[in-house]
Scaffold this active site. Structure first.
Site, PDB file in Angstrom:
ATOM      1  N   ARG A  21      22.082  25.041  37.366  1.00  0.00           N
ATOM      2  CA  ARG A  21      21.314  25.443  38.550  1.00  0.00           C
ATOM      3  C   ARG A  21      21.358  26.959  38.724  1.00  0.00           C
ATOM      4  NH1 ARG A  21      23.134  22.584  43.784  1.00  0.00           N
ATOM      5  NH2 ARG A  21      22.068  20.833  42.816  1.00  0.00           N
ATOM      6  N   ASP A  76      23.307  10.328  46.951  1.00  0.00           N
ATOM      7  CA  ASP A  76      23.969  11.614  46.748  1.00  0.00           C
ATOM      8  C   ASP A  76      25.047  11.767  47.829  1.00  0.00           C
ATOM      9  OD1 ASP A  76      24.444  14.013  45.566  1.00  0.00           O
ATOM     10  OD2 ASP A  76      22.667  15.028  46.353  1.00  0.00           O
ATOM     11  N   LYS A  98      24.004  16.098  38.458  1.00  0.00           N
ATOM     12  CA  LYS A  98      24.182  14.698  38.858  1.00  0.00           C
ATOM     13  C   LYS A  98      22.829  14.057  39.195  1.00  0.00           C
ATOM     14  CE  LYS A  98      27.186  15.789  42.120  1.00  0.00           C
ATOM     15  NZ  LYS A  98      27.313  17.244  41.902  1.00  0.00           N
TER      16      LYS A  98
END
Ligand code: ADE
Length: 317
Positions: free
Chosen positions: A204, A96, A51
């Site tokens: 990730r 975020d 994101k």
């Protein structure tokens, strides 16, 4: 010299999320051609799916500056007002964990998003006045782990909404190879594939595993990470081919042994595992559910038949 920042800067460099890329390309081109700010964008997806990376790409592709903050950091309306008044025309504001915005802060975001207006209360008591400021036309990029966590009025104010999905093994393999080439880590295609397979569909995780496998390869004196080296390193980390680690297995085993396979409520399970319920829900469970090992039901979490088979096979680990 390796490049420190692994984030792809352009849509072209970004691997995976094909549908999102295709749509975003259209919206970006249209906004650029019209010389307008891009409509506000909501990005939904589990942690580690990219994101923040996409928010950076949006700003970069627009040739705009990005301002980064998070829902938890904006405690009071003044915190958000300070950021909003520092924006320039067509800047990107990335919030975020936008689901963590306190309600009074969220309320000043509505007119800012819709009409680019900011109402500031000046003074206190009967003499207080409202000062109305016009903001530059900016793009809000909001990120959240689940769209159900944000209020409907906020969700409705985003003109563009994307849900990021888990990545395929091939996409993760490409990401591992890309990262390895930036960091100058020698790896062959099969080595990258082994890491990709254990990466829980998440870039990730893939990049983290790559670094750990590199540590192992360097210490052991291997010149290149191939399938054998990668497999051996992952075994040492107790990560299996599904990408499950000790904590995942402990979670499944706890449901089996302490709660007879479920159903068990999230809070109870979290207490038994000494883990935060939100972390369980957002970080660990989605992948276990995707693997078909866990089910969320109205009465709580339950193991599937497959989980029993998995635990039977893995009892020695
Ligand atoms: N690194 C992390 N995520 C990536 C992605 N989606 N594409 C390219 N590189 C990445």
């Amino acid at each position: 010299m390796g490049r420190d920042n692994l984030r792809p800067l352009s849509l072209k460099e970004y691997i995976g999320q094909k549908e999102i890329k295709k749509s975003l390309q259209v919206y970006l081109s249209a906004a650029l051609t019209r010389e307008e700010a891009l409509d506000h964008v909501l990005l939904t997806g589990y942690p580690g799916l990219g994101k923040t990376t996409l928010a950076h790409i949006i700003a970069h592709e627009l040739g705009s500056k990005i301002h980064i903050t998070s829902g938890a950091a904006l405690e009071r309306p003044g915190d958000l007002a300070a950021i909003l008044t520092s924006l320039e025309e067509r800047d990107v504001l990335f919030i975020d964990e936008i689901h963590r915005l306190p309600a009074p802060v969220e309320e000043i975001l509505y007119p800012a998003m819709e009409d680019f207006l900011l109402d500031l209360v000046v003074g206190k008591g009967p003499g207080a006045r409202i000062l109305r400021l016009t903001l530059p036309k900016f793009t809000l990029v909001g990120a959240t782990t689940r769209s159900g966590l944000i209020s409907a009025p906020l969700r409705d104010r985003f003109g563009i909404s994307f849900k990021l999905e888990f990545y395929t093994e091939d996409e993760l393999k490409d990401i591992v190879q890309r990262t390895a080439s930036i960091l100058e880590i020698p790896i062959d295609e099969e080595g990258a594939r082994v890491i990709a397979r254990s990466s829980r569909g998440t870039p990730r995780v893939a990049n983290r595993l790559l670094r750990r496998v590199r540590d192992f390869a360097e210490v052991q004196g291997y010149k290149i990470i191939n399938a054998k080296v990668a497999t051996y390193a992952l075994e040492l980390m107790a990560i299996d081919t599904l990408g499950l680690g000790p904590f995942d297995r402990n979670l499944l085993r706890t449901i089996m042994e302490k709660f007879d396979g479920g159903p068990v409520g999230l809070e109870t399970l979290a207490t038994a595992l000494c883990e935060d319920p939100r972390t369980l829900e957002d970080v660990y469970e989605p992948y276990l559910i995707r693997c078909g090992l866990l089910r969320r039901t109205k009465r709580g979490r339950m193991l599937t038949k497959r989980a029993y088979q998995y635990l039977g096979l893995k009892r020695s680990l």
